[in-house]
Design a protein around this motif. Structure first.
Motif, short mmCIF file in Angstrom:
data_model
loop_
_atom_site.label_atom_id
_atom_site.label_comp_id
_atom_site.label_asym_id
_atom_site.label_seq_id
_atom_site.Cartn_x
_atom_site.Cartn_y
_atom_site.Cartn_z
N ALA A 28 0.84 -1.20 0.00
CA ALA A 28 0.00 0.00 0.00
C ALA A 28 0.88 1.25 0.00
O ALA A 28 2.02 1.23 0.47
CB ALA A 28 -0.90 0.00 1.24
N LYS A 29 0.32 2.34 -0.52
CA LYS A 29 1.06 3.61 -0.53
C LYS A 29 1.43 4.02 0.89
O LYS A 29 2.50 4.57 1.12
CB LYS A 29 0.24 4.70 -1.20
CG LYS A 29 0.97 6.02 -1.28
CD LYS A 29 0.13 7.11 -1.90
CE LYS A 29 0.88 8.44 -1.80
NZ LYS A 29 0.04 9.56 -2.20
N THR A 30 0.57 3.70 1.86
CA THR A 30 0.89 4.06 3.25
C THR A 30 2.12 3.30 3.74
O THR A 30 2.91 3.83 4.52
CB THR A 30 -0.30 3.79 4.19
OG1 THR A 30 -0.72 2.44 4.05
CG2 THR A 30 -1.46 4.73 3.90
#
Length: 110
Positions: A28-30
């Motif tokens: 995920a981008k996070t």
């Protein structure tokens, strides 16, 4: 400089944004954000995936870049290095910025 900072440096060098590199690595981008911020460390699967797109994983992990063997360079790269050795420092800095601009404006390598 820590692992996260070096990871960010490599991402920028290759011209990816956080979402793009995260997608390449299957996270995920996070997660990418947390890796670069130093709040989490990437695992081996992540590092293997980004290495396939040109991230210098040894540098990210250790802070040490391995020298490139001359026989791995294209004739154009060898000529560019030969010329760069003859260019004065301030002009060489301009050349490096220009080359970086070309890299950042070109389509991503598949």
């Amino acid at each position: 400089m820590n692992i996260g900072e070096r990871l960010r440096e490599e991402r920028v060098r290759l011209g990816y944004n956080q979402a793009e590199l995260a997608a390449i690595a299957g996270v995920a981008k996070t997660s990418q954000f947390n890796y670069e911020k130093g709040e989490r460390s990437p695992d081996a699967a992540y590092l293997a995936a980004v290495a396939e797109k040109g991230v210098d994983v040894l540098y990210v992990v250790t802070g040490v870049r391995q020298p490139v063997n001359a026989d791995e360079l294209s004739p154009e790269a060898v000529e560019l290095l030969r010329l760069a050795q003859k260019i004065d420092g301030s002009d060489l800095a301009i050349l490096v910025r220009t080359a970086s601009a070309f890299l950042n404006s070109s389509p991503k390598h598949n």
